[in-house]
Design an enzyme around this catalytic site. Structure first.
Site, PDB file in Angstrom:
ATOM      1  CB  SER A   1     156.370   5.482 -19.801  1.00 13.16           C
ATOM      2  OG  SER A   1     155.440   4.419 -19.937  1.00 13.16           O
TER       3      SER A   1
ATOM      4  CD  GLU B   1     164.194   2.781 -25.496  1.00 11.97           C
ATOM      5  OE1 GLU B   1     165.253   3.393 -25.778  1.00 11.97           O
ATOM      6  OE2 GLU B   1     163.325   3.233 -24.729  1.00 11.97           O
TER       7      GLU B   1
ATOM      8  CD  GLU C   1     158.512   7.333 -27.990  1.00 12.86           C
ATOM      9  OE1 GLU C   1     158.285   8.266 -27.193  1.00 12.86           O
ATOM     10  OE2 GLU C   1     158.943   6.218 -27.639  1.00 12.86           O
TER      11      GLU C   1
ATOM     12  CG  ASP D   1     159.361  -0.820 -22.293  1.00 11.48           C
ATOM     13  OD1 ASP D   1     159.599  -1.325 -23.394  1.00 11.48           O
ATOM     14  OD2 ASP D   1     158.853   0.308 -22.160  1.00 11.48           O
TER      15      ASP D   1
END
Length: 278
Positions: free
Chosen positions: A52, A122, A189, A90
């Site tokens: 992000s 992810e 999420e 990440d």
């Protein structure tokens, strides 16, 4: 030489987070720089150097353009600023989808160059095999299911997941596969409370929610959102401060003082020393 042994603070590690399943909620926030990490460190169990950063720091439209070099740079900064919280970085889009060997090379580089305690991936259909490969080779992995920001180009937008029964079952299956592959924790999420609860009950590792209700084992927010740095935030964000307003006020006061020649004042000015008397 002093015989006193300097004691260092032991960082929270993956087994500590995993042991919190169903116990005291896990406190997580994102961090991208050393000063912020230092402030968050005393209050958080886990600091996520989220991709992000591409959106909230670099102004990118989504996370797809984030690079390994960006994540390494910000990961190093967060490690310098923190002492006790677990730091997870990440893995950016394109760094782990090309095969488990490619993923291992990039994840190993990330951990070596940042000193972080884990990476986050992810979780898509092909990712559990990669997670298993990484964990077997000593790389702790955090998973991520539900709304996956790196899939924004295929999804078309940042959309909540699990709205249909088919999608709900798919997200649960991805979470179970992620846990079975050896992930020590899973971020959930953008899903409804019922789905978050079902996932949390279905997996043996802690879940960390973002827009996924209090049914999860812990919570995470994007720190600039939580601190009120933006004029818009998602529905699931609670603003705990209004730094946007404070920064605007402080900058306006500074500009007024400069224009009015009230800054710098004498107390903020250096002067030459007077020569000593003969």
């Amino acid at each position: 030489m002093s015989s006193q042994v300097q004691q260092t603070v032991r960082r929270i590690a993956a087994p500590d987070i995993q042991a919190r399943k169903g116990a005291e909620p896990i406190v997580c926030l994102t961090a991208y720089d050393a000063p912020t990490a230092a402030l968050l460190d005393a209050h958080c169990d886990l600091l996520l150097v989220g991709d992000s950063v591409g959106m909230v720091v670099h102004g990118l439209p989504n996370t797809v353009g984030v690079t390994m070099e960006m994540m390494i740079l910000h990961g190093q900064a967060v490690m310098r600023g923190s002492r006790r919280a677990m730091v997870v970085v990440d893995m950016p889009f394109g760094s782990y989808e090309g095969g488990k060997e490619v993923a291992y090379g990039n994840c190993a580089r990330m951990m070596k160059e940042t000193g972080a305690q884990a990476v986050k991936l992810e979780s898509g259909p092909t990712v559990p095999e990669t997670i298993s490969y990484l964990v077997q080779r000593g790389i702790p992995v955090m998973g991520h299911v539900g709304l996956r920001p790196q899939a924004v180009l295929t999804d078309g937008a940042f959309k909540a997941k699990g709205r249909t029964e088919e999608e709900r079952l798919r997200v649960i299956a991805e979470a179970e596969a992620t846990a079975d592959a050896g992930a020590f924790s899973i971020v959930i999420e953008g899903v409804a409370e019922g789905l978050a609860r079902d996932i949390t009950e279905a997996v043996s590792v802690p879940t960390v929610g973002i827009g996924a209700s209090a049914a999860c084992d812990g919570q995470i927010l994007v720190t600039p959102d939580m601190l009120g740095l933006f004029d818009w935030t998602p529905k699931f964000v609670r603003k705990y401060a209004d730094l946007r307003g404070e920064i605007d006020r402080a900058t306006a006061d500074y500009a007024a003082d400069v224009k009015g020649r009230r800054f710098p004042a004498e107390v903020e000015t250096y002067f030459s020393k007077k020569p000593a008397s003969p």
